[in-house]
Scaffold this motif. Structure first.
Motif, PDB file in Angstrom:
ATOM      1  N   SER A 123     -21.254  -8.280  45.866  1.00 14.97           N
ATOM      2  CA  SER A 123     -20.723  -9.259  46.828  1.00 14.97           C
ATOM      3  C   SER A 123     -20.350 -10.505  46.059  1.00 14.97           C
ATOM      4  O   SER A 123     -21.109 -10.980  45.202  1.00 14.97           O
ATOM      5  CB  SER A 123     -21.760  -9.588  47.911  1.00 14.97           C
ATOM      6  N   GLY A 124     -19.166 -11.015  46.348  1.00 12.45           N
ATOM      7  CA  GLY A 124     -18.718 -12.194  45.629  1.00 12.45           C
ATOM      8  C   GLY A 124     -17.320 -12.591  46.018  1.00 12.45           C
ATOM      9  O   GLY A 124     -16.695 -12.004  46.923  1.00 12.45           O
ATOM     10  N   LYS A 125     -16.837 -13.557  45.276  1.00 12.54           N
ATOM     11  CA  LYS A 125     -15.531 -14.125  45.577  1.00 12.54           C
ATOM     12  C   LYS A 125     -14.441 -13.353  44.851  1.00 12.54           C
ATOM     13  O   LYS A 125     -14.622 -12.923  43.713  1.00 12.54           O
ATOM     14  CB  LYS A 125     -15.515 -15.597  45.156  1.00 12.54           C
ATOM     15  N   LEU A 126     -13.311 -13.181  45.519  1.00 13.22           N
ATOM     16  CA  LEU A 126     -12.179 -12.485  44.923  1.00 13.22           C
ATOM     17  C   LEU A 126     -11.560 -13.327  43.828  1.00 13.22           C
ATOM     18  O   LEU A 126     -11.651 -14.560  43.813  1.00 13.22           O
ATOM     19  CB  LEU A 126     -11.131 -12.168  45.986  1.00 13.22           C
ATOM     20  N   GLY A 127     -10.848 -12.629  42.926  1.00 18.72           N
ATOM     21  CA  GLY A 127     -10.131 -13.332  41.893  1.00 18.72           C
ATOM     22  C   GLY A 127      -8.880 -13.990  42.424  1.00 18.72           C
ATOM     23  O   GLY A 127      -8.391 -13.694  43.508  1.00 18.72           O
ATOM     24  N   ARG A 128      -8.337 -14.932  41.650  1.00 17.05           N
ATOM     25  CA  ARG A 128      -7.130 -15.645  42.076  1.00 17.05           C
ATOM     26  C   ARG A 128      -5.884 -14.797  41.919  1.00 17.05           C
ATOM     27  O   ARG A 128      -4.865 -15.069  42.539  1.00 17.05           O
ATOM     28  CB  ARG A 128      -6.965 -16.928  41.248  1.00 17.05           C
ATOM     29  N   HIS A 129      -5.938 -13.805  41.073  1.00 15.89           N
ATOM     30  CA  HIS A 129      -4.751 -12.983  40.847  1.00 15.89           C
ATOM     31  C   HIS A 129      -4.525 -12.042  42.016  1.00 15.89           C
ATOM     32  O   HIS A 129      -5.425 -11.702  42.764  1.00 15.89           O
ATOM     33  CB  HIS A 129      -4.902 -12.186  39.546  1.00 15.89           C
ATOM     34  N   GLY A 130      -3.332 -11.619  42.145  1.00 15.80           N
ATOM     35  CA  GLY A 130      -3.009 -10.576  43.104  1.00 15.80           C
ATOM     36  C   GLY A 130      -2.806 -11.054  44.509  1.00 15.80           C
ATOM     37  O   GLY A 130      -2.626 -10.254  45.403  1.00 15.80           O
ATOM     38  N   ARG A 131      -2.843 -12.348  44.729  1.00 16.58           N
ATOM     39  CA  ARG A 131      -2.625 -12.831  46.088  1.00 16.58           C
ATOM     40  C   ARG A 131      -1.199 -12.593  46.531  1.00 16.58           C
ATOM     41  O   ARG A 131      -0.917 -12.595  47.712  1.00 16.58           O
ATOM     42  CB  ARG A 131      -2.969 -14.318  46.183  1.00 16.58           C
ATOM     43  N   GLU A 132      -0.335 -12.362  45.582  1.00 15.05           N
ATOM     44  CA  GLU A 132       1.042 -12.015  45.911  1.00 15.05           C
ATOM     45  C   GLU A 132       1.364 -10.633  45.360  1.00 15.05           C
ATOM     46  O   GLU A 132       2.481 -10.354  44.967  1.00 15.05           O
ATOM     47  CB  GLU A 132       2.006 -13.053  45.356  1.00 15.05           C
ATOM     48  N   ALA A 133       0.347  -9.778  45.298  1.00 10.81           N
ATOM     49  CA  ALA A 133       0.490  -8.395  44.821  1.00 10.81           C
ATOM     50  C   ALA A 133       0.965  -8.336  43.388  1.00 10.81           C
ATOM     51  O   ALA A 133       1.688  -7.431  43.001  1.00 10.81           O
ATOM     52  CB  ALA A 133       1.446  -7.610  45.723  1.00 10.81           C
ATOM     53  N   SER A 134       0.524  -9.345  42.603  1.00  7.58           N
ATOM     54  CA  SER A 134       0.974  -9.361  41.208  1.00  7.58           C
ATOM     55  C   SER A 134      -0.147  -9.047  40.239  1.00  7.58           C
ATOM     56  O   SER A 134       0.085  -8.960  39.039  1.00  7.58           O
ATOM     57  CB  SER A 134       1.558 -10.740  40.873  1.00  7.58           C
ATOM     58  N   GLY A 135      -1.370  -8.891  40.722  1.00  6.06           N
ATOM     59  CA  GLY A 135      -2.468  -8.608  39.813  1.00  6.06           C
ATOM     60  C   GLY A 135      -3.729  -8.285  40.584  1.00  6.06           C
ATOM     61  O   GLY A 135      -3.802  -8.419  41.801  1.00  6.06           O
ATOM     62  N   SER A 136      -4.763  -7.864  39.862  1.00  6.15           N
ATOM     63  CA  SER A 136      -6.002  -7.416  40.481  1.00  6.15           C
ATOM     64  C   SER A 136      -6.758  -8.591  41.106  1.00  6.15           C
ATOM     65  O   SER A 136      -6.777  -9.702  40.576  1.00  6.15           O
ATOM     66  CB  SER A 136      -6.885  -6.737  39.430  1.00  6.15           C
ATOM     67  N   ILE A 137      -7.402  -8.295  42.247  1.00  6.35           N
ATOM     68  CA  ILE A 137      -8.256  -9.294  42.889  1.00  6.35           C
ATOM     69  C   ILE A 137      -9.727  -8.904  42.780  1.00  6.35           C
ATOM     70  O   ILE A 137     -10.608  -9.717  43.063  1.00  6.35           O
ATOM     71  CB  ILE A 137      -7.890  -9.472  44.371  1.00  6.35           C
ATOM     72  N   TYR A 138     -10.009  -7.651  42.410  1.00  9.04           N
ATOM     73  CA  TYR A 138     -11.385  -7.180  42.334  1.00  9.04           C
ATOM     74  C   TYR A 138     -11.947  -7.185  40.919  1.00  9.04           C
ATOM     75  O   TYR A 138     -13.169  -7.077  40.738  1.00  9.04           O
ATOM     76  CB  TYR A 138     -11.484  -5.757  42.885  1.00  9.04           C
ATOM     77  N   ALA A 139     -11.094  -7.291  39.915  1.00  9.90           N
ATOM     78  CA  ALA A 139     -11.573  -7.193  38.530  1.00  9.90           C
ATOM     79  C   ALA A 139     -12.592  -8.278  38.220  1.00  9.90           C
ATOM     80  O   ALA A 139     -13.652  -8.014  37.646  1.00  9.90           O
ATOM     81  CB  ALA A 139     -10.383  -7.263  37.567  1.00  9.90           C
ATOM     82  N   ASP A 140     -12.289  -9.539  38.609  1.00 11.22           N
ATOM     83  CA  ASP A 140     -13.220 -10.642  38.336  1.00 11.22           C
ATOM     84  C   ASP A 140     -14.534 -10.443  39.069  1.00 11.22           C
ATOM     85  O   ASP A 140     -15.611 -10.768  38.560  1.00 11.22           O
ATOM     86  CB  ASP A 140     -12.595 -11.973  38.766  1.00 11.22           C
ATOM     87  N   LEU A 141     -14.481  -9.914  40.277  1.00 11.02           N
ATOM     88  CA  LEU A 141     -15.704  -9.717  41.052  1.00 11.02           C
ATOM     89  C   LEU A 141     -16.608  -8.718  40.337  1.00 11.02           C
ATOM     90  O   LEU A 141     -17.824  -8.936  40.225  1.00 11.02           O
ATOM     91  CB  LEU A 141     -15.344  -9.237  42.460  1.00 11.02           C
ATOM     92  N   PHE A 142     -16.045  -7.586  39.871  1.00 10.45           N
ATOM     93  CA  PHE A 142     -16.855  -6.588  39.182  1.00 10.45           C
ATOM     94  C   PHE A 142     -17.422  -7.131  37.880  1.00 10.45           C
ATOM     95  O   PHE A 142     -18.538  -6.783  37.483  1.00 10.45           O
ATOM     96  CB  PHE A 142     -16.021  -5.335  38.908  1.00 10.45           C
TER      97      PHE A 142
END
Length: 963
Positions: free
Chosen positions: A212-231
């Motif tokens: 459980s955690g905060k999503l990454g900043r990337h991918g908010r416009e479908a340009s990059g992963s949002i789960y990588a930073d969380l993992f």
């Protein structure tokens, strides 16, 4: 926490009882409406859409709302090239389908498409599970997680593309690696109030991880992963099984969304179940706290259903195997865990771990494709290579309340209890539990809505000295009785009044003595409690006034000497008689007027007008002036009583003020009201009669008051001018003049003497009385004669009899001369009139004589104007207008136009003449009369074209009769 029970407990119905007798679950085989040539290799159900994959590579998409509508989809390549379909993954909205084959080929099929598109970036990845985006988009998948058999977790963004050169997946990124082999389950959901926070559950054969955690900043416009930073940044909570077998089936199941929670605006609580070789681990997916401890709390509170709970694996000889076969399938309903063990569907209540259903479905050793839950529609399915089964739930939450009650979750038990009996059981148990902990106030409100014995509860609260709890219990219990339970409601309500009064007196005593209160309650807190209890009492009276007997309540409150509460109750039941009498008895006149001015019942004004007119006359009259429904004649006794003792100027006399208002604003005011006002004016100590006269003169004729009564009253109090006016209004002018002259009021007598208009004889008589009084009263004859000139009917000769015997003629010489001259002129006028009359008589006589010489000429060829035959052929009439008619033609015409009486008379005369019975003068008289009738009648019906005829109708006509 106190149990909240709704006021309306509905009773169970017959249908509900019938459904409760059925098993909670029942597995039914689904009969397809079409034949299939190949076996099933994979299946999925979501949002009432069923998708079947066949061994031939065909995919059937069936809308269960319209089963006849089937989409038949083929993979772009043959199964020999890409392999058999191994797994399919369908999102909860049934918009997105991912297909994985045995040779590592993966395809994407959108709900609006019938052509699967290859996912080239995922080529070679053997997908084992998919975690869909929790927002459930339909146009694209948005960010999703895919678990592979090699332990890798990928993040992908798939969007349908119509251009051939574009790939379906926008991006595909590796985000996590499971160290213990295949990823068998993935789940992603939102955490409340934090849109950028996610929870991720990763399952394998031996471990269950919670991120459980905060999503990454990337991918908010479908340009990059949002789960990588969380993992990478978040440390997961781990539940690991040391002896778990990696060859046994491993699954992660999530319960459907709680529909009742969304209806009640409660956070939707979901649950998970993880299947391993050792059994099933299950727990609640808590939503708080949203920090790193969330996973530890979830996994720490989770429970295990061991393999031994489920049906055992039997050997060929019929005995129990030493090593049990693992469970083959798993899914979750709202309240139960469905497992497939030894070909049997077993339903386990997740709250207490009890088995509620066990049904044999498959043959021993028969393989399955899996158990599926439709998250949207709450339907449950079991698939094999040849058959489809639906696991039908029938009120699966019917016994949930019992389990929650055993776990002392009373709020939850009440929420799922059905019918009066179940809710009553929950309420009783909840109240007993609260009372055992000393929470009597909370227990009282719960007991009040249960069927627990009334006397048992009351005695228990009384024995423990819980007066406040007893009050709360009685209030709650009172609200549960129906209106028809009159006796019970009245007894409880009366008891509550006693309890309220005792509590209020106790608090007043505490505040008055300023002593240290029980339980270290300060004086300020006691004052606050006193105000709270007063408000509760007022609310109670307002709500349950119909349940209280006024006599009993007055006695109870009066015995406690609670004035404010007594008056509040009387006002609440609109017993204003009691309130008014209460203030009147205590000489509280302003308070009495304040209550009175809010009333509209005229009887209250009639009843209390007497005492209030004596003590607060102005305020009372001010209120009466605003009341249109009060009968003034019923207020008269109070007005007379006030008037007798009123020692105020007439302008401040409130009785006269009220009566004047009533008379001026009511056209049909009763005579008694007028008589009362006259009596008050007549009995005023002042000698002036201006107000009485003003009133009498303003009244119409005939007067609305009793004239005889008014006259007697005015004579009694010597109101001369009023008496004269009343005599005049009655037409008794002679009596009026005599009364005025009796009191030497000659001017008033003269005014009255002029009133009989059109009756000169009476006027003269009245003026002669005035003249006599005036002449005898005046010292000078000349002044008296000047006064009497106001009446033109009096002559000097009428006055001479009233003169004294010894009077000098010089005082009225001019009047005598003037009278003689008037007589002379009158005689000359009479002579002229006689001369004119004589001349007129001579003229009339001459005209009569000339009529005897009048004649008419009839020409030989003259014809009758009716029949057209010669007029000289028989008897005829000729008129001054030169019209000639045969007498019989004219007679017939006249008879047709005459009335019945005249017609009969003419016929009688004609018969007499024609028979010849009458001769001589009598016959001539009859002929003359007959001619006259016919001629006269003809002029009433003459031809309108004859202008002469119309002119001659206004003169005396004649006819020439030819015999």
């Amino acid at each position: 926490m106190a149990l909240e029970i709704s006021d309306g407990l509905e009773a169970g119905n017959v249908d509900g009882a019938a459904e409760a007798s059925l098993p909670i679950f029942n597995v039914e085989r689904v009969q397809l409406q079409f034949s299939i040539a190949a076996d099933f290799v994979a299946a999925q159900v979501a949002n009432n859409v069923l998708i079947l994959a066949l061994a031939t590579g065909r995919i059937l998409r069936i809308d269960l709302d319209n089963p006849a509508d089937i989409d038949d989809v083929d993979l772009p390549k043959k199964t020999s090239e890409v392999g058999l379909i191994r797994r399919m993954f369908l999102d909860p909205s049934a918009s997105h389908l991912i297909i994985s084959t045995t040779l590592g080929e993966n395809y994407y099929l959108h709900t609006q498409s019938r052509q699967p598109k290859a996912l080239s970036r995922l080529k070679g990845v053997s997908i084992e599970c998919v975690a869909w985006n929790p927002n459930l988009p339909t146009a694209s998948t948005r960010e999703i997680l895919l678990g592979a058999t090699d332990g890798n977790v990928y993040e992908a963004y798939i969007e349908p593309a119509s251009e051939f050169y574009r790939r379906e997946e926008r991006y595909q990124t590796h985000v996590f690696k499971s160290p213990d082999g295949a990823v068998t389950g993935l789940w992603v959901d939102l955490l409340p109030e934090k849109s950028d926070f996610r929870r991720i559950i990763v399952a394998s054969h031996t471990r269950l991880l919670h991120f459980s955690g905060k999503l990454g900043r990337h991918g908010r416009e479908a340009s990059g992963s949002i789960y990588a930073d969380l993992f990478q940044k978040e440390k997961p909570a781990i539940r690991e099984l040391s002896d778990a077998s990696s060859s046994a089936p491993s699954l992660l199941a999530i319960s459907p969304e709680d529909q009742d929670a969304s209806k009640d605006d409660r956070p939707s609580s979901r649950h998970f179940a993880w299947l391993s070789s050792q059994g099933i681990l299950h727990g609640d997916l808590l939503l708080t706290p949203t920090d790193s401890t969330l996973g530890d709390r979830i996994l720490g509170n989770s429970k295990v259903l061991p393999r031994s709970l489920f049906p055992a694996t039997e050997s060929a000889r019929g005995g129990r195997k030493l090593l049990q076969d693992p469970l083959k399938g798993l899914t979750m309903t709202g309240w139960h865990i469905l497992a497939l063990a030894e070909g049997r569907i077993v339903a386990v209540n997740r709250l207490d771990g009890s088995i509620v259903h066990d049904q044999a479905v498959l043959e021993p050793g028969q393989s399955t494709l899996g158990m599926i839950t439709d998250q949207r529609k709450n339907t449950f399915w079991l698939f094999t290579g040849q058959d489809i089964y639906e696991i039908v739930a029938n009120q699966e939450d019917r016994d949930v309340w019992k389990v929650m009650l055993q776990n002392q979750d009373f709020d939850g038990a009440l929420r799922y209890a059905r019918g009066l009996a179940q809710k009553d059981s929950v309420a009783t148990a909840s109240g007993d539990h609260l009372s055992s902990k000393g929470q009597f106030l909370e227990a009282a409100s719960v007991w009040g809505k249960s069927s627990k014995a009334f006397e048992e509860v009351c005695l228990r609260l009384i024995d423990n000295g819980e007066d406040d709890a007893l009050r709360k219990y009685l209030l709650t219990k009172l609200s549960t009785y129906k209106k028809a339970s009159i006796m019970q409601r009245a007894m409880i309500a009366s008891w509550l009044v006693q309890i309220f009064m005792a509590k209020l007196n106790m608090l007043d005593d505490m505040i008055a003595t300023r002593a240290e209160l029980l339980e270290n309650i300060s004086t300020n807190s006691a004052q606050e409690e006193l105000e709270t209890v007063k408000r509760e009492y007022k609310d109670f009276v307002q709500k349950h006034s119909s349940d209280l007997d006024p006599k009993v309540v007055y006695e109870i409150i009066g015995s406690h000497d609670r004035e404010a509460e007594l008056l509040h109750y009387a006002n609440a039941i609109s017993d204003y008689n009691f309130v008014l009498s209460y203030w009147v008895q205590r000489d509280k006149w302003s308070e009495a007027l304040e209550i009175l001015q809010k009333q509209t019942d005229p009887e209250i004004f009639h009843r209390y007008s007497g005492v209030l007119m004596i003590h607060v006359p102005r305020g009372m009259v001010d209120i009466l002036l605003r009341q249109s429904n009060v009968e003034p004649q019923k207020i008269i006794p109070a007005l007379l009583t006030y008037n007798e003792g009123a020692d105020v100027p007439v302008q401040q006399n409130q009785a006269i003020r009220y009566l004047n208002f009533v008379i001026s604003n009511n056209i049909d005011c009763p005579a008694s009201v007028h008589n009362t006002l006259i009596s008050m004016y007549a009995t005023l100590p002042s000698s002036t009669e201006s107000m009485l006269l003003s009133y009498l003169e303003s009244q119409p004729s005939p007067p609305p008051y009793d004239a005889d009564f008014a006259l007697r009253l005015c004579i009694q109090h010597q109101r001369v001018q009023a008496c004269v006016h009343i005599y005049s209004s009655m037409g008794l002018y002679l009596e009026a003049v005599e009364l005025a002259l009796k009191y030497d009021d000659i001017d008033l007598a003269a005014i009255v003497a002029d009133k009989p208009e059109g009756n000169d004889k009476l006027r003269k008589k009245l003026w002669l009385l005035v003249a006599e009084k005036k002449i005898r009263q005046e010292s000078g004859i000349k002044a008296a004669i000047e006064f009497l000139k106001r009446c033109e009917l009096l002559k000097i000769e009428d006055l001479i009899p009233f003169f004294p015997d010894f009077v000098v003629i010089d005082d009225f010489k001019d009047e005598i001369c003037s009278a003689l001259e008037d007589y002379s002129r009158h005689i000359d006028s009479l002579k002229q009139e006689m001369d004119v009359s004589a001349q007129t008589a001579e003229q009339i006589k001459a005209e009569i004589n000339s009529l005897d010489m009048r004649y008419a000429i009839v020409e030989p060829g003259e014809k009758c104007w009716i029949c057209g035959l010669p007029v000289l052929s028989r008897q005829f009439f000729v008129f001054p207008c030169q019209h000639a008619f045969h007498s019989d033609c004219l007679g017939k015409k006249v008879l047709d136009a005459s009335g019945l009486g005249k017609r009969k008379h003419i016929r009688d005369l004609q018969n007499e003449v024609s028979r010849g019975v009458s001769v001589g003068a009598k016959r001539e008289q009859m002929v003359k009369e007959l001619d006259g009738l016919i001629a006269e009648a003809w002029y009433g019906t003459v031809d309108p074209k004859c202008k002469q005829g119309r002119v001659l109708t206004i003169v005396v006509c004649f006819a020439v009769t030819m015999l």
